[in-house]
Design a protein around this motif. Sequence first.
Motif, PDB file in Angstrom:
ATOM      1  N   CYS A 292       6.893 -50.313  76.399  1.00 29.36           N
ATOM      2  CA  CYS A 292       7.507 -49.906  75.136  1.00 29.36           C
ATOM      3  C   CYS A 292       6.602 -50.222  73.940  1.00 29.36           C
ATOM      4  CB  CYS A 292       8.845 -50.630  74.981  1.00 29.36           C
ATOM      5  SG  CYS A 292       9.806 -50.118  73.561  1.00 29.36           S
ATOM      6  N   GLN A 293       5.892 -51.358  74.015  1.00 25.37           N
ATOM      7  CA  GLN A 293       5.033 -51.747  72.896  1.00 25.37           C
ATOM      8  C   GLN A 293       3.942 -50.690  72.690  1.00 25.37           C
ATOM      9  OE1 GLN A 293       6.691 -53.655  74.972  1.00 25.37           O
ATOM     10  NE2 GLN A 293       6.314 -55.834  74.705  1.00 25.37           N
ATOM     11  N   ALA A 294       3.366 -50.186  73.783  1.00 23.04           N
ATOM     12  CA  ALA A 294       2.335 -49.142  73.667  1.00 23.04           C
ATOM     13  C   ALA A 294       2.961 -47.824  73.191  1.00 23.04           C
ATOM     14  CB  ALA A 294       1.623 -48.962  75.006  1.00 23.04           C
ATOM     15  N   LEU A 295       4.147 -47.505  73.700  1.00 22.86           N
ATOM     16  CA  LEU A 295       4.809 -46.250  73.300  1.00 22.86           C
ATOM     17  C   LEU A 295       5.190 -46.267  71.824  1.00 22.86           C
ATOM     18  CD1 LEU A 295       7.328 -45.537  76.216  1.00 22.86           C
ATOM     19  CD2 LEU A 295       5.176 -44.366  75.777  1.00 22.86           C
ATOM     20  N   MET A 296       5.783 -47.375  71.351  1.00 21.87           N
ATOM     21  CA  MET A 296       6.216 -47.427  69.946  1.00 21.87           C
ATOM     22  C   MET A 296       5.016 -47.393  69.007  1.00 21.87           C
ATOM     23  SD  MET A 296       9.312 -47.133  70.101  1.00 21.87           S
ATOM     24  CE  MET A 296       9.601 -46.629  71.786  1.00 21.87           C
ATOM     25  N   MET A 297       3.916 -47.999  69.418  1.00 21.98           N
ATOM     26  CA  MET A 297       2.697 -47.959  68.609  1.00 21.98           C
ATOM     27  C   MET A 297       2.249 -46.514  68.410  1.00 21.98           C
ATOM     28  SD  MET A 297       0.465 -49.619  66.966  1.00 21.98           S
ATOM     29  CE  MET A 297       0.706 -51.358  67.166  1.00 21.98           C
ATOM     30  N   ARG A 298       2.503 -45.646  69.410  1.00 29.02           N
ATOM     31  CA  ARG A 298       2.097 -44.244  69.303  1.00 29.02           C
ATOM     32  C   ARG A 298       3.148 -43.396  68.596  1.00 29.02           C
ATOM     33  NH1 ARG A 298       0.858 -41.573  74.542  1.00 29.02           N
ATOM     34  NH2 ARG A 298      -0.202 -40.092  73.191  1.00 29.02           N
ATOM     35  N   LEU A 299       4.430 -43.693  68.806  1.00 35.79           N
ATOM     36  CA  LEU A 299       5.491 -42.839  68.248  1.00 35.79           C
ATOM     37  C   LEU A 299       5.846 -43.214  66.813  1.00 35.79           C
ATOM     38  CD1 LEU A 299       7.850 -42.673  71.343  1.00 35.79           C
ATOM     39  CD2 LEU A 299       6.813 -40.688  70.224  1.00 35.79           C
ATOM     40  N   GLY A 300       5.816 -44.493  66.501  1.00 35.26           N
ATOM     41  CA  GLY A 300       6.121 -44.965  65.142  1.00 35.26           C
ATOM     42  C   GLY A 300       7.531 -44.617  64.709  1.00 35.26           C
ATOM     43  N   ALA A 301       7.695 -44.378  63.397  1.00 36.58           N
ATOM     44  CA  ALA A 301       9.015 -44.252  62.763  1.00 36.58           C
ATOM     45  C   ALA A 301       9.888 -43.152  63.355  1.00 36.58           C
ATOM     46  CB  ALA A 301       8.839 -44.011  61.265  1.00 36.58           C
ATOM     47  N   GLN A 302       9.276 -42.076  63.899  1.00 42.45           N
ATOM     48  CA  GLN A 302      10.081 -40.958  64.417  1.00 42.45           C
ATOM     49  C   GLN A 302      11.015 -41.389  65.548  1.00 42.45           C
ATOM     50  OE1 GLN A 302       7.968 -37.892  66.747  1.00 42.45           O
ATOM     51  NE2 GLN A 302       6.216 -39.279  66.876  1.00 42.45           N
ATOM     52  N   ILE A 303      10.737 -42.547  66.182  1.00 44.20           N
ATOM     53  CA  ILE A 303      11.576 -42.939  67.315  1.00 44.20           C
ATOM     54  C   ILE A 303      13.043 -43.021  66.899  1.00 44.20           C
ATOM     55  CG2 ILE A 303      11.308 -45.458  67.061  1.00 44.20           C
ATOM     56  CD1 ILE A 303      11.517 -43.501  70.385  1.00 44.20           C
ATOM     57  N   LEU A 304      13.324 -43.449  65.660  1.00 45.30           N
ATOM     58  CA  LEU A 304      14.720 -43.549  65.230  1.00 45.30           C
ATOM     59  C   LEU A 304      15.393 -42.176  65.261  1.00 45.30           C
ATOM     60  CD1 LEU A 304      17.197 -45.028  64.163  1.00 45.30           C
ATOM     61  CD2 LEU A 304      16.251 -44.819  61.857  1.00 45.30           C
ATOM     62  N   ASP A 305      14.702 -41.143  64.774  1.00 46.70           N
ATOM     63  CA  ASP A 305      15.296 -39.795  64.789  1.00 46.70           C
ATOM     64  C   ASP A 305      15.558 -39.332  66.225  1.00 46.70           C
ATOM     65  OD1 ASP A 305      15.093 -39.391  61.906  1.00 46.70           O
ATOM     66  OD2 ASP A 305      12.938 -39.453  62.266  1.00 46.70           O
ATOM     67  N   LEU A 306      14.643 -39.683  67.132  1.00 46.16           N
ATOM     68  CA  LEU A 306      14.800 -39.246  68.521  1.00 46.16           C
ATOM     69  C   LEU A 306      15.947 -39.998  69.205  1.00 46.16           C
ATOM     70  CD1 LEU A 306      11.009 -39.044  69.550  1.00 46.16           C
ATOM     71  CD2 LEU A 306      12.485 -37.218  68.672  1.00 46.16           C
ATOM     72  N   LEU A 307      16.060 -41.298  68.950  1.00 40.21           N
ATOM     73  CA  LEU A 307      17.149 -42.075  69.566  1.00 40.21           C
ATOM     74  C   LEU A 307      18.505 -41.619  69.028  1.00 40.21           C
ATOM     75  CD1 LEU A 307      15.673 -45.732  69.607  1.00 40.21           C
ATOM     76  CD2 LEU A 307      15.491 -43.968  71.363  1.00 40.21           C
ATOM     77  N   LEU A 308      18.542 -41.317  67.714  1.00 38.05           N
ATOM     78  CA  LEU A 308      19.790 -40.807  67.121  1.00 38.05           C
ATOM     79  C   LEU A 308      20.177 -39.472  67.743  1.00 38.05           C
ATOM     80  CD1 LEU A 308      19.338 -41.587  63.306  1.00 38.05           C
ATOM     81  CD2 LEU A 308      21.269 -42.320  64.735  1.00 38.05           C
ATOM     82  N   ALA A 309      19.181 -38.591  67.924  1.00 40.86           N
ATOM     83  CA  ALA A 309      19.468 -37.279  68.519  1.00 40.86           C
ATOM     84  C   ALA A 309      20.006 -37.442  69.938  1.00 40.86           C
ATOM     85  CB  ALA A 309      18.206 -36.409  68.519  1.00 40.86           C
TER      86      ALA A 309
END
Length: 420
Positions: A292-309
């Motif tokens: 997850c640490q490597a994934l979040m470093m690549r995805l950044g802030a957009q992850i919130l929009d994706l988790l909400l969707a």
Amino acid sequence: MNILILGSGGREHALAWAVAQNPKCDRLIVAPGNAGIAQVAECADLDVENGDAVASFAVENAVDFVIVGPEAPLAAGVADDLRRAGILVFGPSAAAAQLEASKTFTKQVCDAAGAPTAGWARFSDPTLAKAYVSEQGAPIVIKADGLAAGKGVVVAMTEAEALDAIDMMLGGGFGTAGAEVVIEEFMDGEEASFFILCDGEEALAVGTAQDHKRVGEGDTGPNTGGMGAYSPAPVMTDAIQTQVMDQIIRPSLREMVSRGTPFQGVLFAGLMIKDGQARLVEYNVRFGDPECQALMMRLGAQILDLLLAAAEGRLSEVQANWADDHALTVVMASNGYPGSYEKGTVIGGLDDIASNSGAYVFHAGTAKKDGQIVAIGGRVLAVTARADSLAEAHKQAYAMIDQINWPGGFYRSDIGWRAL
Ligand code: AMP
Ligand code: GLY
């Protein structure tokens, strides 16, 4: 919006770090959190496996959205309790979390879905289990059916090891988690992790990674929770990702719908790849740590929009925006891990490390004591960097490690060796 993240590991620090960067996030609380998380969010002392306590806390604090990090609260039904309280939550119901909590359940879903996986049989009687092993021969894989803190799998290279594992598991070595064993065909190949957001019906791939499970250099020594990871995993070509989505993920999700237990959350598919074909090793119902640490470093802030969707059932309306980049994370652990280790050792040098959107030290088992950061867990830091190439991300992560002064800890110096 007000957001609550449950968990206290490097995974949750990475989620909090990314979510906090999204302008939709007004107030961010992490329970219980750790010393690093306290730098990006408020930490709250809460028993995250107690669904009533979590739901009351969320209502009292006007929380709009809860993101569940680890599997234990999911298996305990915390997402169900939150939904009953009318709170939007990212994470599966206890019924759907069976995909991680029961190996037998997952094998049955795979068979019904026609998803390629290892041949298997289940036993609660040791005599029958041993007869099956003698018939099949070694290598062979023995798994406790239930959650066993990542220790419930024995890849037996000899029949004798397999028989010992059966005696240990069915003899109560893992308590009720081992009351039934799944015996599986040994699969040969290269392993990779694939992360897919699911909203019950739709699925959206959000990245591939490779973990380093063994404690020692060159993948030697005992298994751990994971000593480092990188994303993307070169073995997960576009063709293999398409095969996995078509033959494994979507059929599994349809099977979950037809059982009346649709899966909403992140599916972490552990895959074995050989000759250009992937088979499922296992599902987890959460992000991997440290993947997850490597994934979040690549995805950044957009992850919130994706988790909400995903939580709102509108994954078909969104897409993940990828840069052509690479991230690598190196775990620093307390000396002695995964065995017993000393607690309270002081970690120096962290304040001097320049953090930015492409380099960050995520915390796992840390606490603040007398103004200093001390280690209180096995896995303690996940030093993570992102760059245009894996080699550059590797260089930057290890350069950060050189600035950390922690005689009480160690790390593997060869993270990424398979791809580099
Ligand atoms: P798990 O705890 O289910 O992730 O399994 C731990 C590890 O055991 C996996 O990451 C694989 O390396 C290995 N493993 C599990 N099942 C098999 C299998 N059927 N064949 C070969 N290796 C396996
Ligand atoms: N890193 C493997 C896991 O989170 O299960």
